[in-house]
Scaffold this motif. Sequence first.
Motif, PDB file in Angstrom:
ATOM      1  N   GLU A  83       8.858  15.033  -6.302  1.00 55.35           N
ATOM      2  CA  GLU A  83       9.312  16.203  -5.541  1.00 55.35           C
ATOM      3  C   GLU A  83      10.814  16.444  -5.673  1.00 55.35           C
ATOM      4  OE1 GLU A  83       9.819  13.852  -1.256  1.00 55.35           O
ATOM      5  OE2 GLU A  83       8.253  15.359  -1.524  1.00 55.35           O
ATOM      6  N   ASP A  84      11.537  15.485  -6.257  1.00 52.95           N
ATOM      7  CA  ASP A  84      12.994  15.599  -6.363  1.00 52.95           C
ATOM      8  C   ASP A  84      13.518  15.703  -7.791  1.00 52.95           C
ATOM      9  OD1 ASP A  84      13.766  15.378  -3.536  1.00 52.95           O
ATOM     10  OD2 ASP A  84      12.949  13.339  -3.689  1.00 52.95           O
ATOM     11  N   ILE A  85      12.928  14.968  -8.713  1.00 53.38           N
ATOM     12  CA  ILE A  85      13.507  14.890 -10.057  1.00 53.38           C
ATOM     13  C   ILE A  85      12.462  15.116 -11.142  1.00 53.38           C
ATOM     14  CG2 ILE A  85      15.146  13.184  -9.153  1.00 53.38           C
ATOM     15  CD1 ILE A  85      13.856  11.167 -11.113  1.00 53.38           C
ATOM     16  N   GLU A 119       9.922  26.206  -7.976  1.00 55.11           N
ATOM     17  CA  GLU A 119      11.102  25.336  -7.945  1.00 55.11           C
ATOM     18  C   GLU A 119      12.029  25.663  -9.107  1.00 55.11           C
ATOM     19  OE1 GLU A 119       9.201  21.236  -6.179  1.00 55.11           O
ATOM     20  OE2 GLU A 119       8.691  21.823  -8.221  1.00 55.11           O
ATOM     21  N   ALA A 138      17.404  17.715 -11.756  1.00 59.02           N
ATOM     22  CA  ALA A 138      17.220  17.649 -10.308  1.00 59.02           C
ATOM     23  C   ALA A 138      16.576  18.932  -9.807  1.00 59.02           C
ATOM     24  CB  ALA A 138      18.565  17.434  -9.624  1.00 59.02           C
ATOM     25  N   LYS A 139      15.678  18.793  -8.821  1.00 56.22           N
ATOM     26  CA  LYS A 139      15.003  19.960  -8.245  1.00 56.22           C
ATOM     27  C   LYS A 139      15.701  20.486  -6.996  1.00 56.22           C
ATOM     28  CE  LYS A 139      10.229  18.948  -9.632  1.00 56.22           C
ATOM     29  NZ  LYS A 139       8.881  18.700  -9.081  1.00 56.22           N
ATOM     30  N   ASN A 140      16.646  19.734  -6.464  1.00 55.57           N
ATOM     31  CA  ASN A 140      17.311  20.140  -5.228  1.00 55.57           C
ATOM     32  C   ASN A 140      18.706  19.525  -5.182  1.00 55.57           C
ATOM     33  OD1 ASN A 140      16.889  17.376  -4.159  1.00 55.57           O
ATOM     34  ND2 ASN A 140      14.734  18.029  -4.052  1.00 55.57           N
ATOM     35  N   ALA A 142      20.046  17.418  -3.031  1.00 55.41           N
ATOM     36  CA  ALA A 142      20.089  15.982  -2.757  1.00 55.41           C
ATOM     37  C   ALA A 142      19.863  15.178  -4.027  1.00 55.41           C
ATOM     38  CB  ALA A 142      19.045  15.618  -1.702  1.00 55.41           C
ATOM     39  N   ALA A 143      18.900  15.608  -4.832  1.00 57.15           N
ATOM     40  CA  ALA A 143      18.606  14.900  -6.080  1.00 57.15           C
ATOM     41  C   ALA A 143      19.748  15.052  -7.074  1.00 57.15           C
ATOM     42  CB  ALA A 143      17.305  15.432  -6.673  1.00 57.15           C
ATOM     43  N   GLU A 144      20.350  16.237  -7.117  1.00 56.12           N
ATOM     44  CA  GLU A 144      21.477  16.450  -8.021  1.00 56.12           C
ATOM     45  C   GLU A 144      22.643  15.532  -7.661  1.00 56.12           C
ATOM     46  OE1 GLU A 144      24.326  20.050  -9.764  1.00 56.12           O
ATOM     47  OE2 GLU A 144      23.015  20.415  -8.045  1.00 56.12           O
ATOM     48  N   ARG A 277      15.401   7.872   0.221  1.00 57.98           N
ATOM     49  CA  ARG A 277      14.700   8.989  -0.419  1.00 57.98           C
ATOM     50  C   ARG A 277      14.412   8.695  -1.890  1.00 57.98           C
ATOM     51  NH1 ARG A 277      16.185  15.372   0.351  1.00 57.98           N
ATOM     52  NH2 ARG A 277      14.739  16.222  -1.212  1.00 57.98           N
ATOM     53  N   PHE A 278      15.264   7.895  -2.531  1.00 61.05           N
ATOM     54  CA  PHE A 278      15.115   7.629  -3.963  1.00 61.05           C
ATOM     55  C   PHE A 278      14.844   6.155  -4.259  1.00 61.05           C
ATOM     56  CE2 PHE A 278      18.027  11.222  -3.346  1.00 61.05           C
ATOM     57  CZ  PHE A 278      17.294  12.222  -3.971  1.00 61.05           C
TER      58      PHE A 278
END
Length: 303
Positions: A83-85, A119, A138-140, A142-144, A277-278
Amino acid sequence: MKELRVKCLLPVRMDKYLMDLYPALGPGRLNKALRENKIKLNGKKQPLSTRVQNGDVIKLFLTDDQLEQQRGLPPAVFVYEDEDIIIASKPAGIAVDGADNDTLLKRVQEKLKAAGKGERAVLCHRLDTGTSGLILLAKNNAAESFLTAQIKARSITKHYLCVTFGRPNPPAALLRDYLLKDAERGIVYITDGTAGGAKEVITGYETLAVSGRLAELKVELVTGRTHQIRAHLAHIGCPILGDSKYGNNAANRELRFKYQALCAWELRFPDTITDERFAHLAGRVFHADKPWYCKQVEDGTLK
């Protein structure tokens, strides 16, 4: 190769004339073809803004596939997604992003759109156009932030596979030098000091196989400078096969290599990640497919 004899009543810009004939040739693709000397007007390379007139001859050194209208981009290959990367595998010959019709980022965005996810993905680092292999997106936000911080801290280990023209001696080493960038010429130089603003580069390598004049290496990118691996290996007399900028062009032509034999093969996340989260990525290792040229060095068919 296609030879076109211009038919027009009034002079018209060459790029407009070609795009009217071949809609698939957008500005990005045309500029790339011109840079690669694949467009000739009356036998010479001319700017795309040149006005052509009735009777002029344009030669296009492009394939039918390149000239035909594309119906969607080739699908992006995802090695991993959550969901993040995203970890995507880029083929050699396409840019990670930019004005071209076909880039890795556009392939990724199209795949996400086709899946109905709504996304967007953001690149967290880059590879040269001629280099294949793994790219982190990154999808968002936070991930970036997480991925760029890990890359900056050198916590994500990057290993490459390549084939060099020449066998390094010793077979394994950790190279420490300095790299000076010439932005105007689009080239870098390896030096033994910081003069001119040169920055430290650290590149580790290990010889995995040899075949005739060639060697297959596993390379660790410790620092991440522009063209670092290509320039560093060329500096020790073992340029990457297919590298037209730092390599042996006679060997490249002889062995018919269009792009450098260099693949971003492995990404290894740190064993400990404190951000919950990661945390599921801790210790994870991801690989691209082993390139064909490495397999041919291993079995001795490429030498």
